[in-house]
Motif scaffolding. Structure first.
Motif, PDB file in Angstrom:
ATOM      1  N   TYR A 112       0.844  -1.194   0.000  1.00 23.89           N
ATOM      2  CA  TYR A 112       0.000   0.000   0.000  1.00 23.89           C
ATOM      3  C   TYR A 112       0.878   1.242   0.000  1.00 23.89           C
ATOM      4  N   ASP A 113       0.476   2.231  -0.782  1.00 28.46           N
ATOM      5  CA  ASP A 113       1.175   3.508  -0.860  1.00 28.46           C
ATOM      6  C   ASP A 113       0.204   4.603  -0.434  1.00 28.46           C
ATOM      7  N   ASN A 148      -1.466   8.172   0.066  1.00 27.12           N
ATOM      8  CA  ASN A 148      -1.449   9.431  -0.674  1.00 27.12           C
ATOM      9  C   ASN A 148      -1.281  10.597   0.304  1.00 27.12           C
ATOM     10  N   ASN A 197       4.272  -0.667   5.828  1.00 32.98           N
ATOM     11  CA  ASN A 197       3.766  -0.945   4.471  1.00 32.98           C
ATOM     12  C   ASN A 197       4.954  -1.080   3.516  1.00 32.98           C
ATOM     13  N   HIS A 224       7.177   1.197  -0.225  1.00 33.33           N
ATOM     14  CA  HIS A 224       6.519   2.482  -0.030  1.00 33.33           C
ATOM     15  C   HIS A 224       6.785   3.074   1.351  1.00 33.33           C
ATOM     16  N   ASP A 254       9.419   6.142   1.579  1.00 33.63           N
ATOM     17  CA  ASP A 254       8.921   7.389   0.984  1.00 33.63           C
ATOM     18  C   ASP A 254       7.804   7.995   1.829  1.00 33.63           C
ATOM     19  N   ASN A 255       6.885   7.151   2.291  1.00 25.42           N
ATOM     20  CA  ASN A 255       5.799   7.647   3.136  1.00 25.42           C
ATOM     21  C   ASN A 255       6.336   8.224   4.442  1.00 25.42           C
TER      22      ASN A 255
END
Length: 241
Positions: A175-176, A178, A205, A210, A213-214
């Motif tokens: 999951y990424d 938003n 995640n 991801h 980055d998240n």
């Protein structure tokens, strides 16, 4: 359980300010699918204490994460087991993570928070798919001077069907987030921060790469800056992937 040699390597390979969150051995939480190599429960807990004490001695133990499985519901038997965990790990800071929604039902939520406070446990706040009884809501409550936030993604399909495929780990945490989702979560984390002294945030995640980055985006949203980090920390795990 990791060997003392490996633990000392991790301790020596991280900055002085680095803190570890150590996950409890799966035999202690009901996740163990193979035969338990320890003859008794007390022997198993002693082995874990001997292993994790190195982090504490080095002043690098943030907490032990005791994550219970989805079938660990709110019942007298399980409440008593949590008390046993406290007794066995009395000298360590312990974070409790539930995966069963009954702990946060309308008639038990306040009692659950009160129970964690009474025993001095750290409450683990989770962001995860809302997929029935085997998932928990994001509950902004602190029960200790520390709080832990674990962010697992929102892949509802993977959460419900993770055990039916060989690559279930890849599906479960794919999951990424938003920007809108991260902004909302950042606001909730700020509210949690008002209730305690320290909030630890972990992104889980990671099956689609991801998490990093998240986490960097969240770091900017929360206006966090860290000094003294290794320039290429991922080299620390070389050979383990």
């Amino acid at each position: 359980m990791p060997s003392r040699q490996n633990i000392e390597k991790w301790i020596n390979g991280t900055p002085d300010s680095f803190q570890f969150i150590v996950k409890a051995y799966q035999g202690m939480t009901g996740h163990l699918r193979d035969d338990n190599p320890y003859e008794t429960r007390s022997e198993m807990f002693k082995a874990f204490r001997d292993s994790v004490s190195a982090f504490k001695e080095a002043n690098k133990l943030a907490m032990i994460l005791v994550q219970f499985p989805p079938w660990f519901d709110c019942s007298v038997k399980n409440v008593n087991y949590i008390r046993y965990v406290k007794q066995q790990l009395e000298e360590f800071p312990i974070a409790i993570e539930f995966r069963n929604r009954t702990w946060y039902s309308e008639d038990r939520k306040a009692e659950t928070i009160r129970f964690l406070k009474e025993l001095g446990f750290i409450h683990t706040v989770c962001d995860e798919p809302q997929a029935g009884v085997g998932s928990v809501p994001f509950v902004v409550e602190a029960t200790h001077e520390k709080a832990l936030v674990r962010i697992h993604g929102r892949n509802v399909y993977g959460w419900r069907n993770s055990g039916s495929t060989e690559n279930w780990r890849e599906v479960r945490f794919l999951y990424d987030y938003n920007e809108e989702e991260l902004t909302d979560m950042a606001n909730k984390i700020r509210n949690l921060e008002k209730l305690c002294k320290e909030v630890f945030v972990l992104f889980n995640n990671n099956s689609g790469h991801h998490a990093a980055d998240n986490a960097k985006t969240m770091q900017k949203m929360l206006e966090l800056e860290f000094d003294g980090l290794s320039p290429k920390q991922l080299d620390f795990f070389e050979g383990e992937f």
